[in-house]
Design a protein around this motif. Sequence first.
Motif, short mmCIF file in Angstrom:
data_model
loop_
_atom_site.label_atom_id
_atom_site.label_comp_id
_atom_site.label_asym_id
_atom_site.label_seq_id
_atom_site.Cartn_x
_atom_site.Cartn_y
_atom_site.Cartn_z
N THR A 176 0.84 -1.21 0.00
CA THR A 176 0.00 0.00 0.00
C THR A 176 0.87 1.26 0.00
O THR A 176 0.45 2.31 0.42
N MET A 177 2.14 1.11 -0.44
CA MET A 177 3.04 2.25 -0.49
C MET A 177 2.61 3.22 -1.58
O MET A 177 1.95 2.83 -2.55
N PRO A 178 2.97 4.50 -1.46
CA PRO A 178 2.60 5.49 -2.49
C PRO A 178 3.12 5.11 -3.87
O PRO A 178 2.52 5.45 -4.87
N GLN A 179 4.27 4.39 -3.97
CA GLN A 179 4.83 4.03 -5.27
C GLN A 179 4.98 2.51 -5.32
O GLN A 179 5.68 1.91 -4.50
N GLN A 180 4.30 1.83 -6.28
CA GLN A 180 4.40 0.39 -6.48
C GLN A 180 4.96 0.13 -7.87
O GLN A 180 4.65 0.86 -8.81
N ARG A 181 5.78 -0.93 -7.94
CA ARG A 181 6.41 -1.27 -9.21
C ARG A 181 6.13 -2.73 -9.53
O ARG A 181 6.41 -3.61 -8.72
N TYR A 182 5.56 -2.96 -10.72
CA TYR A 182 5.21 -4.31 -11.13
C TYR A 182 5.92 -4.64 -12.44
O TYR A 182 5.99 -3.80 -13.36
N ARG A 183 6.41 -5.89 -12.50
CA ARG A 183 6.93 -6.43 -13.75
C ARG A 183 5.99 -7.55 -14.21
O ARG A 183 5.57 -8.38 -13.41
N VAL A 184 5.68 -7.54 -15.49
CA VAL A 184 4.78 -8.53 -16.06
C VAL A 184 5.36 -8.99 -17.40
O VAL A 184 6.27 -8.35 -17.94
N VAL A 185 4.81 -10.11 -17.92
CA VAL A 185 5.31 -10.69 -19.16
C VAL A 185 4.28 -10.44 -20.26
O VAL A 185 3.08 -10.67 -20.07
N GLU A 186 4.76 -9.97 -21.40
CA GLU A 186 3.89 -9.70 -22.53
C GLU A 186 3.17 -10.97 -22.98
O GLU A 186 3.77 -12.05 -23.06
N GLY A 187 1.86 -10.83 -23.23
CA GLY A 187 1.07 -11.98 -23.69
C GLY A 187 0.43 -12.77 -22.57
O GLY A 187 -0.30 -13.74 -22.84
N GLU A 188 0.68 -12.43 -21.30
CA GLU A 188 0.07 -13.12 -20.17
C GLU A 188 -1.06 -12.28 -19.58
O GLU A 188 -1.17 -11.07 -19.84
N MET A 189 -1.90 -12.94 -18.80
CA MET A 189 -2.98 -12.24 -18.13
C MET A 189 -2.44 -11.45 -16.95
O MET A 189 -1.48 -11.88 -16.27
N MET A 217 -4.72 -5.70 -12.22
CA MET A 217 -4.28 -4.53 -11.47
C MET A 217 -4.59 -4.71 -9.99
O MET A 217 -5.67 -5.17 -9.63
N PRO A 218 -3.63 -4.36 -9.11
CA PRO A 218 -3.87 -4.54 -7.67
C PRO A 218 -4.89 -3.55 -7.13
O PRO A 218 -5.06 -2.45 -7.66
N CYS A 219 -5.58 -3.98 -6.08
CA CYS A 219 -6.51 -3.10 -5.36
C CYS A 219 -5.83 -2.61 -4.09
O CYS A 219 -5.00 -3.31 -3.50
N THR A 220 -6.16 -1.41 -3.65
CA THR A 220 -5.56 -0.83 -2.46
C THR A 220 -6.56 -0.84 -1.32
O THR A 220 -7.70 -0.40 -1.47
N ASN A 221 -6.13 -1.39 -0.20
CA ASN A 221 -6.96 -1.41 1.02
C ASN A 221 -8.33 -2.06 0.76
O ASN A 221 -9.36 -1.60 1.25
N ASN A 222 -8.32 -3.12 -0.08
CA ASN A 222 -9.56 -3.86 -0.37
C ASN A 222 -10.66 -2.97 -0.94
O ASN A 222 -11.84 -3.19 -0.71
N THR A 223 -10.26 -1.96 -1.69
CA THR A 223 -11.23 -1.04 -2.29
C THR A 223 -11.13 -1.12 -3.80
O THR A 223 -10.03 -1.15 -4.37
N VAL A 224 -12.28 -1.17 -4.48
CA VAL A 224 -12.29 -1.21 -5.93
C VAL A 224 -11.99 0.19 -6.46
O VAL A 224 -12.74 1.13 -6.21
N VAL A 225 -10.89 0.30 -7.20
CA VAL A 225 -10.47 1.60 -7.74
C VAL A 225 -10.15 1.43 -9.22
O VAL A 225 -10.10 0.32 -9.75
N THR A 226 -9.92 2.54 -9.89
CA THR A 226 -9.57 2.54 -11.32
C THR A 226 -8.20 3.19 -11.48
O THR A 226 -7.97 4.31 -10.98
N TRP A 227 -7.33 2.50 -12.22
CA TRP A 227 -5.99 3.02 -12.50
C TRP A 227 -6.00 3.71 -13.86
O TRP A 227 -6.51 3.16 -14.83
N TYR A 228 -5.38 4.89 -13.93
CA TYR A 228 -5.30 5.66 -15.17
C TYR A 228 -3.83 5.85 -15.55
O TYR A 228 -2.99 6.19 -14.69
N GLN A 229 -3.52 5.62 -16.82
CA GLN A 229 -2.15 5.87 -17.31
C GLN A 229 -1.92 7.37 -17.40
O GLN A 229 -2.79 8.12 -17.85
N ILE A 230 -0.74 7.79 -16.98
CA ILE A 230 -0.44 9.23 -16.95
C ILE A 230 0.80 9.50 -17.78
O ILE A 230 1.60 8.62 -18.09
N THR A 231 0.95 10.78 -18.12
CA THR A 231 2.13 11.24 -18.88
C THR A 231 3.21 11.65 -17.91
O THR A 231 3.08 11.52 -16.69
N GLY A 232 4.27 12.24 -18.45
CA GLY A 232 5.41 12.61 -17.61
C GLY A 232 5.07 13.65 -16.56
O GLY A 232 5.65 13.67 -15.48
#
Length: 581
Positions: free
Chosen positions: A34-47, A50-65
């Motif tokens: 639940t840290m402010p910054q999380q880093r995930y590595r995933v493999v292309e072509g796999e399912m 997205m993680p949920c924070t504090n058991n709450t359903v949220v929506t993640w949005y991609q952002i620019t620089g």
Amino acid sequence: MQTGYVLLFWVFPIFLEGCCVKSNQHYKTGPRMTMPQQRYRVVEGEMFLMPCTNNTVVTWYQITGDRKEDGSFSFDCGSEFLIEAKHSGNYTLLTGKIFLYLQVLDKQRLPCYIAEEGGVMLLAGAGGTIPCPGFNCTESTGVTWYKGDERMSKMYRDLCVKNGQLHLCTVSHYDTGQYFCDTHFVEQGVEWTFRRPVTITAIPFKEVSAPPRITLPDNSTAQEVEFGEPHTMTCLVHFPFELNFSPRVQWYINYGGNVENRTLLRTESQQQVTRKVTFKEFMVNHTDIIREVTPLHLNHTYTCMASNAVGNRNATVKLKRKNKKKWPSLVGYPIASLLLVAGVGIVLHVKWLELQLIYKSHFQSGKLDEDEKEFDVFLSYVWTTPHEQAGLTLFSRSGPESDDYPSTLEPFNFQHVIDDLRPPEMLIPMVLEDVWGYRLCLLERDMLPGGAYTNDVMHAIRRSQILICVVSAEYLSNSNAVFVLESGIQILLQSSTLKLLLIRTSRTSKCFVEPDSPLPPMVRRALTVLPSLDWNLGQSEKVNGKFWTLLRKALPKNKVRLVTGVISHAHFGHNDHRNQE
């Protein structure tokens, strides 16, 4: 891949014995980040999920620089999707307080990538082990297992994690689904989570032990067909579960009914639908369509054959021509006719009075001898206002020079007569007698005192062309008025020249309601079918209203007298003279 399945079924249970010695032990193998910054590595072509924070359903949005939403991608936590290279980047929540960095790796450059690790089959009723793909290729500080977005360590069941592998003490069909293992490690002082998916399929058994069973068609039932029409041959088969399921269902034709002389049935089209009905069983619906049925098809039999690795089953049916609907036998016609005549007779017997009244009132018109009729209209009513006021209003005129009346009146031009709201018992006689010039019979005015009331009423009705009854609640409660109506009904049934009309006031409806004192059955039944007009206060008083138009049409046509000059002065004198006698 088959070798991997054998290892899972026979080698991993050795390790499960130590894992499941104590029941209901759950291990939390790593905190949910639940840290402010999380880093995930995933493999292309796999399912990926997205993680949920504090058991709450949220929506993640991609952002620019500059950390502003650009709308390229958005994902709800807990929703699975297939990872692509373009999904790499930074993501944030609407609050802007928690950020996630997603790094997508090319599986071709991944040193320890094994595709077979992404799918595992477990035998229900036994223990099972689920390996975490690529676990041995990382210096892991811990592994967290999820089924969907639910952490396995929080489930109330017997399981444990050893060497990154998830051990289930007892597998059931509910364990089928998508699992994720999160491998946690530190690289150059930065904490990372490597998320890999594993698809688990729980199976009831490894080898099939029973042949299929056919539930349709039924051997003992012939199928009906019509010549020249298409016919669908349906075979419904239940197959036990198989690892490599490939059902085989076919329709055969047995020429002349001989099963030894059998070939595949050639049909217009063929269709086969397979679906899983239970954890241990599949159902196959196989259909063949005969394009056009001919008499030759009735000479053969048809067999549905289904087979699997254990054995086969078959069901044989025969076709028969559909019986056309037969007409009832000759015996049924007289019985049906007798019942019809009896039914009509019962209806006529019950409704004979109503039918007579309808015919007499609406359709029959006899020849009228004008010299035999002393009155044009016999008007029957019961006062709903004080009698004295009504009499004063009706008979206060003394002669032709009255100031209230003009010297000439045109038909339907009598607005001066109905200049105020007067009851129908007062207004109708004035219009009929003074304006339209009908010879009117009123019991209270024209009945001689001291006579036989019954005979006088019957005689007066017979001497009138039409009987008009102003029906109100008071009228139906008055025995004398009801006697007049009943007498008119009896004369109507006997005579072809008398007409009868009901004028219903606003205090009575078309649906007859029984008054306090019961009405004679003849009157009660006649009220539902006799011709009637409705008098509505505030509407019937209009000069050219619908009520007056319909009333004039119902009155005798050959006796209309338009009054000019003196308004029925002679007629009043005649009536007064008769009352004095």
